[in-house]
Structure formats: structure tokens, C-alpha cells
Write a protein that holds these residues in place. Structure first.
Motif, PDB file in Angstrom:
ATOM      1  N   SER A 149       0.753  -1.190  -0.106  1.00 10.19           N
ATOM      2  CA  SER A 149      -0.176   0.042   0.136  1.00 10.19           C
ATOM      3  C   SER A 149       0.846   1.192  -0.052  1.00 10.19           C
ATOM      4  CB  SER A 149      -0.897   0.026   1.210  1.00 10.19           C
ATOM      5  OG  SER A 149      -0.238   0.444   2.291  1.00 10.19           O
ATOM      6  N   PRO A 150       0.436   2.391  -0.113  1.00  9.19           N
ATOM      7  CA  PRO A 150       1.212   3.757  -0.179  1.00  9.19           C
ATOM      8  C   PRO A 150       1.788   3.873   1.313  1.00  9.19           C
ATOM      9  CG  PRO A 150      -1.014   4.003  -0.906  1.00  9.19           C
ATOM     10  CD  PRO A 150      -0.998   2.727  -0.449  1.00  9.19           C
ATOM     11  N   ALA A 151       1.177   3.006   2.570  1.00  5.05           N
ATOM     12  CA  ALA A 151       1.867   3.030   3.752  1.00  5.05           C
ATOM     13  C   ALA A 151       3.212   2.107   3.980  1.00  5.05           C
ATOM     14  CB  ALA A 151       0.754   3.015   4.744  1.00  5.05           C
ATOM     15  N   GLY A 152       3.105   1.030   2.984  1.00  3.93           N
ATOM     16  CA  GLY A 152       4.176   0.297   3.288  1.00  3.93           C
ATOM     17  C   GLY A 152       3.969  -1.320   2.710  1.00  3.93           C
ATOM     18  N   VAL A 153       4.687  -2.223   3.065  1.00  2.00           N
ATOM     19  CA  VAL A 153       4.372  -3.716   2.777  1.00  2.00           C
ATOM     20  C   VAL A 153       3.512  -4.400   3.859  1.00  2.00           C
ATOM     21  CG1 VAL A 153       5.482  -5.994   1.778  1.00  2.00           C
ATOM     22  CG2 VAL A 153       6.339  -3.671   1.186  1.00  2.00           C
ATOM     23  N   HIS A 154       2.583  -5.003   3.431  1.00  2.00           N
ATOM     24  CA  HIS A 154       1.854  -5.760   4.393  1.00  2.00           C
ATOM     25  C   HIS A 154       1.714  -7.367   3.913  1.00  2.00           C
ATOM     26  CE1 HIS A 154       0.031  -1.645   5.516  1.00  2.00           C
ATOM     27  NE2 HIS A 154       0.109  -1.534   4.060  1.00  2.00           N
ATOM     28  N   PRO A 155       2.364  -8.026   5.064  1.00  2.00           N
ATOM     29  CA  PRO A 155       2.024  -9.581   4.822  1.00  2.00           C
ATOM     30  C   PRO A 155       0.545 -10.116   4.894  1.00  2.00           C
ATOM     31  CG  PRO A 155       4.148  -9.030   6.140  1.00  2.00           C
ATOM     32  CD  PRO A 155       3.175  -7.789   6.117  1.00  2.00           C
ATOM     33  N   VAL A 156       0.305 -10.872   4.202  1.00  2.00           N
ATOM     34  CA  VAL A 156      -1.014 -11.429   4.088  1.00  2.00           C
ATOM     35  C   VAL A 156      -1.286 -13.208   4.316  1.00  2.00           C
ATOM     36  CG1 VAL A 156      -3.149 -11.762   2.692  1.00  2.00           C
ATOM     37  CG2 VAL A 156      -1.661  -9.747   2.320  1.00  2.00           C
ATOM     38  N   THR A 157      -2.157 -13.381   5.128  1.00  2.00           N
ATOM     39  CA  THR A 157      -2.371 -14.819   5.098  1.00  2.00           C
ATOM     40  C   THR A 157      -3.824 -15.210   5.118  1.00  2.00           C
ATOM     41  OG1 THR A 157      -2.576 -14.767   7.595  1.00  2.00           O
ATOM     42  CG2 THR A 157      -0.376 -15.411   6.776  1.00  2.00           C
ATOM     43  N   ARG A 158      -4.208 -16.350   5.037  1.00  2.00           N
ATOM     44  CA  ARG A 158      -5.642 -16.729   4.719  1.00  2.00           C
ATOM     45  C   ARG A 158      -6.322 -17.214   5.977  1.00  2.00           C
ATOM     46  NH1 ARG A 158      -7.556 -18.058  -0.250  1.00  2.00           N
ATOM     47  NH2 ARG A 158      -9.499 -17.783   0.625  1.00  2.00           N
ATOM     48  N   ASP A 159      -7.555 -17.111   6.478  1.00  2.00           N
ATOM     49  CA  ASP A 159      -8.031 -17.249   7.792  1.00  2.00           C
ATOM     50  C   ASP A 159      -8.572 -18.561   7.492  1.00  2.00           C
ATOM     51  OD1 ASP A 159     -10.693 -16.577   6.644  1.00  2.00           O
ATOM     52  OD2 ASP A 159     -10.717 -14.468   7.729  1.00  2.00           O
ATOM     53  N   GLY A 160      -9.291 -19.005   8.289  1.00  2.00           N
ATOM     54  CA  GLY A 160     -10.125 -20.316   8.487  1.00  2.00           C
ATOM     55  C   GLY A 160     -11.551 -20.106   7.938  1.00  2.00           C
ATOM     56  N   GLU A 161     -12.141 -18.917   7.651  1.00  2.00           N
ATOM     57  CA  GLU A 161     -13.213 -18.586   7.291  1.00  2.00           C
ATOM     58  C   GLU A 161     -13.479 -18.169   5.884  1.00  2.00           C
ATOM     59  OE1 GLU A 161     -14.841 -15.854  10.139  1.00  2.00           O
ATOM     60  OE2 GLU A 161     -14.246 -17.187  12.046  1.00  2.00           O
ATOM     61  N   GLY A 162     -12.675 -18.259   5.003  1.00  2.00           N
ATOM     62  CA  GLY A 162     -12.661 -18.078   3.776  1.00  2.00           C
ATOM     63  C   GLY A 162     -12.136 -16.415   3.446  1.00  2.00           C
ATOM     64  N   GLY A 163     -11.659 -15.728   4.366  1.00  2.00           N
ATOM     65  CA  GLY A 163     -11.161 -14.304   4.364  1.00  2.00           C
ATOM     66  C   GLY A 163      -9.728 -14.137   4.426  1.00  2.00           C
ATOM     67  N   PHE A 164      -9.405 -13.009   4.787  1.00  2.00           N
ATOM     68  CA  PHE A 164      -7.857 -12.891   4.930  1.00  2.00           C
ATOM     69  C   PHE A 164      -7.346 -11.959   6.004  1.00  2.00           C
ATOM     70  CE2 PHE A 164      -8.715 -13.160   0.364  1.00  2.00           C
ATOM     71  CZ  PHE A 164      -7.817 -14.008  -0.074  1.00  2.00           C
ATOM     72  N   VAL A 165      -6.021 -12.301   6.784  1.00  2.00           N
ATOM     73  CA  VAL A 165      -5.447 -11.382   7.670  1.00  2.00           C
ATOM     74  C   VAL A 165      -4.409 -10.659   7.192  1.00  2.00           C
ATOM     75  CG1 VAL A 165      -4.508 -11.775   9.864  1.00  2.00           C
ATOM     76  CG2 VAL A 165      -6.276 -13.288   9.346  1.00  2.00           C
ATOM     77  N   ILE A 166      -4.306  -9.393   7.292  1.00  2.00           N
ATOM     78  CA  ILE A 166      -3.544  -8.516   7.001  1.00  2.00           C
ATOM     79  C   ILE A 166      -2.892  -7.955   8.039  1.00  2.00           C
ATOM     80  CG2 ILE A 166      -3.001  -6.323   5.504  1.00  2.00           C
ATOM     81  CD1 ILE A 166      -4.877  -8.366   3.963  1.00  2.00           C
ATOM     82  N   ASP A 167      -1.364  -7.876   7.882  1.00  2.00           N
ATOM     83  CA  ASP A 167      -0.693  -7.101   8.845  1.00  2.00           C
ATOM     84  C   ASP A 167      -0.522  -5.644   8.764  1.00  2.00           C
ATOM     85  OD1 ASP A 167       1.615  -6.055  10.282  1.00  2.00           O
ATOM     86  OD2 ASP A 167       2.759  -7.864  10.218  1.00  2.00           O
ATOM     87  N   MET A 168      -1.395  -4.911   9.128  1.00  2.00           N
ATOM     88  CA  MET A 168      -1.503  -3.505   9.043  1.00  2.00           C
ATOM     89  C   MET A 168      -0.265  -2.683   9.630  1.00  2.00           C
ATOM     90  SD  MET A 168      -4.276  -3.105   7.464  1.00  2.00           S
ATOM     91  CE  MET A 168      -4.843  -1.435   7.833  1.00  2.00           C
ATOM     92  N   GLY A 169       0.668  -3.274  10.453  1.00  2.00           N
ATOM     93  CA  GLY A 169       1.895  -2.579  10.602  1.00  2.00           C
ATOM     94  C   GLY A 169       1.592  -1.916  12.236  1.00  2.00           C
TER      95      GLY A 169
END
Length: 278
Positions: free
Chosen positions: A100-120
Motif C-alpha cells: 500500500s502507500p503506507a508500506g508492505v503488508h504480509p497477508v495470510t488466509r484465515d479459516g473462514e474464507g477471508g484474509f488476515v492483513i498485517d497492518m503494521g
């Protein structure tokens, strides 16, 4: 102009693929796309672009309905992750990173079909928010506007946030107070204003008045900001999932204090594909 319409907990987006190097839409085009009567309709426009940092599968930028740029969008980040997975640019299973404009964000899948974002890391220093004319970092700021005193916490998640704790979020004067703070010289870059009601140490309700948009059904960075401010005050749990109930759905926010980073989990949904003639 081909687009994807997506939403994260009701916070809705138009996603444009600009990885070929085409420029982002100008403000009048953003306004037309975002118009819910004469255009497609959205809270923000997201542009998928070539990565600028090593390790990221793609970069993205955020454009508000009025054409102004935003530094961060949590619900948008999950939608970008889902879009990239569908596109084949990111793995279906496993971790990847987006920028993003704010930086790099690691992403993982969650167990519910969604995503978890490391927001910093949340940044509380007045210069980082930014807050004009404020030197000392505090948990609670008081601002005199139009004869009334407004109390709020302030934090940056790559975009500025003010968080106001209220007894009843349904009764909060979201548009009036949000507009007052956004117009205040204390916030030289304007501000996203969240109104948070603590139901339990692991559960809050939240409404957010976003700069350049107005009130939205959900705000991912606003949910992170609310949990960061309230955890610092001891009002909600740190190092545990806090459920944030927004008008359009629920998110899970955890402030990992050891790593000093916020994790945001929640859904991302495709609505439709289309072509708009500009």
C-alpha cells in the motif's frame, strides 16, 4: 474501463487493473465512478499496480470518492488480496505480501474464507498522525470547537484517525462531529473519525466518518485505530482478538504488542464485473 466491484463488510470498492502502467483516474473520473446514481457507486477506488518493493506481488493505491488519495484502507487491502488470488498473481494457499502507500503488508488466509492483513505499527506521536500545534503525545486530547470540548485519541495507520469513545454508538452525532474534526486546523491532512462503544474487553461497536467519503458501512484501518487507542487505555484487550462490529459486518483486530503490529481479519467479496464508458 473494465472494473471489479468488491466489498469488505459493506465498505465497497471499484478495483482497476493498472499493472500495464496506465495512470490512475483523475478526480472527475473518480467522482463519476463513485457516484451511486450516475456511475458504478463505491466508497473508494483501488488501483492494482506493479510492485514497488521486493517481495510484494503487487502494489495498490486508494482514491476516495472525491478523487483525493488515501494512505491506507484495511478493507480494501483484503479485497486486493482476494482479487490477486483470483487473478493468479498471488497463491491460493500460503502467505504473500501486498504494498500500500503506507508500506508492505504480509497477508495470510484465515479459516473462514477471508484474509488476515498485517497492518503494521500504530503511530501515536503527534507529528506522525499528524496533529498541528500539539507537542506532547497523550492518550486523550481535548479540542475546543464551536463552544464544545471534543475528547479523542489520535493515531496513524498510514492515514490519520481520531477515536471518540461513546456510551451509545447509535446515538453518536457521527456526521456533525466528524465534519467538525475534519475541518479543524488541528488535522492538516483531515482525519477519519471513529465513534467506538466498548461492550466488553474483547468486543466493541464502531462507526466511522471517513475523510473524502463520509460515513461508511465499515472501515478496516478505523477498526485497527479504535482497538489501538482503546487497548492503550486498557479498555480492550491487547494480544487477543477483539471483535469490531460495524454497520456492514464484523472484523477481528489483534494488537501484537511484542511485535508492535496490528492484525486485521475479515471477509472480502466480489459483487460483479463491468465495463464503464468514461
Amino acid at each position: 474501463m473494465h472494473f471489479s466491484k468488491m466489498h469488505g463488510a459493506g465498505n465497497d470498492f471499484i478495483v482497476l487493473d493498472l499493472r500495464d502502467g496506465n495512470p490512475p483516474p483523475l478526480p472527475p473520473v473518480c467522482s463519476r465512478l463513485a457516484d451511486r446514481h450516475f456511475g458504478v457507486g463505491c466508497d473508494q477506488i483501488l488501483t492494482v499496480e506493479a510492485p514497488r518493493s521486493a517481495g510484494a506481488v503487487a502494489a495498490y493505491r486508494i482514491w476516495n470518492a472525491d478523487g483525493s488519495a488515501s494512505g491506507q484502507c484495511g478493507n480494501g487491502a483484503r479485497c486486493i488480496a482476494a482479487w490477486l488470488v483470483r487473478d493468479g498473481a498471488a497463491p491460493t494457499d500460503g502467505a504473500f505480501a501486498i504494498e500500500s502507500p503506507a508500506g508492505v503488508h504480509p497477508v495470510t488466509r484465515d479459516g473462514e474464507g477471508g484474509f488476515v492483513i498485517d497492518m503494521g505499527a500504530p503511530r501515536f506521536a503527534p507529528a506522525d498522525v499528524p496533529l498541528a500545534g500539539v507537542d506532547d503525545e497523550r492518550d486523550d486530547y481535548a479540542l475546543q470547537i464551536d463552544g464544545e470540548t471534543l475528547h479523542f485519541g489520535a493515531v496513524s495507520l498510514g492515514n490519520p484517525h481520531a477515536v471518540i469513545e461513546v456510551a451509545d454508538v447509535d446515538a453518536a452525532e457521527v456526521a456533525r462531529i466528524g465534519s467538525l474534526l475534519q475541518a479543524s486546523a488541528t488535522f492538516p491532512q483531515s482525519v477519519n473519525v471513529g465513534f467506538a462503544q466498548v461492550l466488553a474487553p474483547e468486543h466493541i461497536r464502531l462507526r466511522v466518518f471517513e475523510r473524502g467519503v463520509g460515513e461508511t458501512l465499515a472501515c478496516g484501518s478505523g477498526a485497527c485505530a479504535a482497538v489501538a487507542v482503546l487497548a492503550r487505555r486498557g479498555r480492550v484487550l491487547a494480544d487477543a482478538d477483539v471483535g469490531v462490529q460495524l454497520p456492514g459486518g464484523s472484523l477481528r483486530i489483534r494488537h501484537d504488542t511484542a511485535a508492535d503490529t496490528l492484525f486485521m481479519g475479515g471477509p472480502a467479496a466480489f459483487v460483479f464485473e463491468g465495463i464503464m464508458v468514461i
